[in-house]
Design a protein around this motif. Structure first.
Motif, PDB file in Angstrom:
ATOM      1  N   ASP A   2     142.362 -63.477  73.316  1.00  0.00           N
ATOM      2  CA  ASP A   2     143.046 -62.287  73.806  1.00  0.00           C
ATOM      3  C   ASP A   2     144.513 -62.632  74.062  1.00  0.00           C
ATOM      4  O   ASP A   2     144.820 -63.721  74.551  1.00  0.00           O
ATOM      5  CB  ASP A   2     142.433 -61.792  75.115  1.00  0.00           C
ATOM      6  N   TRP A  87     148.792 -67.919  68.873  1.00  0.00           N
ATOM      7  CA  TRP A  87     147.978 -66.811  68.364  1.00  0.00           C
ATOM      8  C   TRP A  87     147.687 -67.020  66.893  1.00  0.00           C
ATOM      9  O   TRP A  87     148.604 -67.362  66.152  1.00  0.00           O
ATOM     10  CB  TRP A  87     148.718 -65.485  68.568  1.00  0.00           C
ATOM     11  N   THR A  93     142.487 -66.635  76.780  1.00  0.00           N
ATOM     12  CA  THR A  93     143.398 -65.512  77.017  1.00  0.00           C
ATOM     13  C   THR A  93     144.771 -66.051  77.367  1.00  0.00           C
ATOM     14  O   THR A  93     144.899 -66.992  78.148  1.00  0.00           O
ATOM     15  CB  THR A  93     142.869 -64.633  78.178  1.00  0.00           C
ATOM     16  N   TRP A 127     147.024 -55.013  75.790  1.00  0.00           N
ATOM     17  CA  TRP A 127     146.016 -56.068  75.715  1.00  0.00           C
ATOM     18  C   TRP A 127     145.342 -56.018  74.347  1.00  0.00           C
ATOM     19  O   TRP A 127     144.773 -54.996  73.976  1.00  0.00           O
ATOM     20  CB  TRP A 127     144.994 -55.853  76.817  1.00  0.00           C
ATOM     21  N   SER A 129     142.810 -58.150  71.341  1.00  0.00           N
ATOM     22  CA  SER A 129     141.754 -59.153  71.148  1.00  0.00           C
ATOM     23  C   SER A 129     141.551 -59.425  69.668  1.00  0.00           C
ATOM     24  O   SER A 129     141.689 -58.525  68.841  1.00  0.00           O
ATOM     25  CB  SER A 129     140.415 -58.660  71.707  1.00  0.00           C
ATOM     26  N   ARG A 130     141.190 -60.644  69.391  1.00  0.00           N
ATOM     27  CA  ARG A 130     140.733 -61.016  68.051  1.00  0.00           C
ATOM     28  C   ARG A 130     139.580 -61.991  68.245  1.00  0.00           C
ATOM     29  O   ARG A 130     139.736 -63.028  68.879  1.00  0.00           O
ATOM     30  CB  ARG A 130     141.823 -61.671  67.222  1.00  0.00           C
ATOM     31  N   ARG A 131     138.448 -61.632  67.737  1.00  0.00           N
ATOM     32  CA  ARG A 131     137.264 -62.480  67.863  1.00  0.00           C
ATOM     33  C   ARG A 131     137.310 -63.609  66.846  1.00  0.00           C
ATOM     34  O   ARG A 131     137.842 -63.459  65.749  1.00  0.00           O
ATOM     35  CB  ARG A 131     135.985 -61.659  67.699  1.00  0.00           C
ATOM     36  N   THR A 137     142.500 -57.385  64.534  1.00  0.00           N
ATOM     37  CA  THR A 137     142.969 -57.381  65.909  1.00  0.00           C
ATOM     38  C   THR A 137     142.657 -56.011  66.505  1.00  0.00           C
ATOM     39  O   THR A 137     142.914 -54.985  65.884  1.00  0.00           O
ATOM     40  CB  THR A 137     144.489 -57.649  65.973  1.00  0.00           C
ATOM     41  N   ARG A 140     142.880 -53.264  72.992  1.00  0.00           N
ATOM     42  CA  ARG A 140     141.874 -52.958  74.013  1.00  0.00           C
ATOM     43  C   ARG A 140     142.393 -52.044  75.105  1.00  0.00           C
ATOM     44  O   ARG A 140     141.636 -51.260  75.673  1.00  0.00           O
ATOM     45  CB  ARG A 140     141.379 -54.251  74.657  1.00  0.00           C
TER      46      ARG A 140
END
Length: 148
Positions: A2, A87, A93, A127, A129-131, A137, A140
């Motif tokens: 994140d 990133w 995070t 905010w 996220s990327r799993r 991406t 959130r």
């Protein structure tokens, strides 16, 4: 992983950009957003902060445990910010406290908008996220102190 982009709160005008301090309203904005973040941030969040006084003051509303990162100073490139955050490969995070238009350009890049820049309001938070193993991406959350 994140990545959270938090634009510094409202600051005084001034000719020495790095020395500008938060206004009274800015201190309230930072405190409101910090209260929100305390509820949702993982305890092991890395916090990277521009060396500008206003970003340091914004960060201090949340924690004293942050890393001053010269590569995210005013006028930094989006690439420099993402590189500082490591990133998307660092895991965990990372919270970036920085400046507009750089953070808006980072947000646009994360959303696939190319060279566009999005407007992040003062003390606004985006905010993403990327799993692991995914190339997508996800945005959130977008919030400003006005909605807290």
């Amino acid at each position: 992983m994140d990545i959270i982009l938090w634009r510094h709160a409202e600051a005084e005008d001034g000719s020495n950009d790095l020395a500008r301090q938060l206004t009274e309203k800015g201190r309230k904005q930072a405190a409101q957003m910090a209260e929100f973040l305390h509820r949702y941030l993982p305890v092991d969040t890395r916090i990277l902060v521009s060396p500008a006084v206003r970003t340091q003051q914004t960060a201090s509303a949340l924690s004293k445990d942050f890393i001053t990162t010269p590569s995210i100073a005013p006028d930094a490139s989006p690439h420099a910010v993402l590189q500082a955050a490591r990133w998307p490969n660092a895991g965990g995070t990372v919270l970036i406290i920085g400046h507009q238009p750089t953070l808006g350009s980072v947000a646009a890049q994360l959303l696939g908008c190319g060279q566009e820049s999005l407007r992040i309001k003062k003390s606004g938070l985006w905010w993403f996220s990327r799993r692991e193993g995914s190339m997508a991406t996800t945005l959130r959350l977008v919030i400003t102190p006005d909605y807290l």
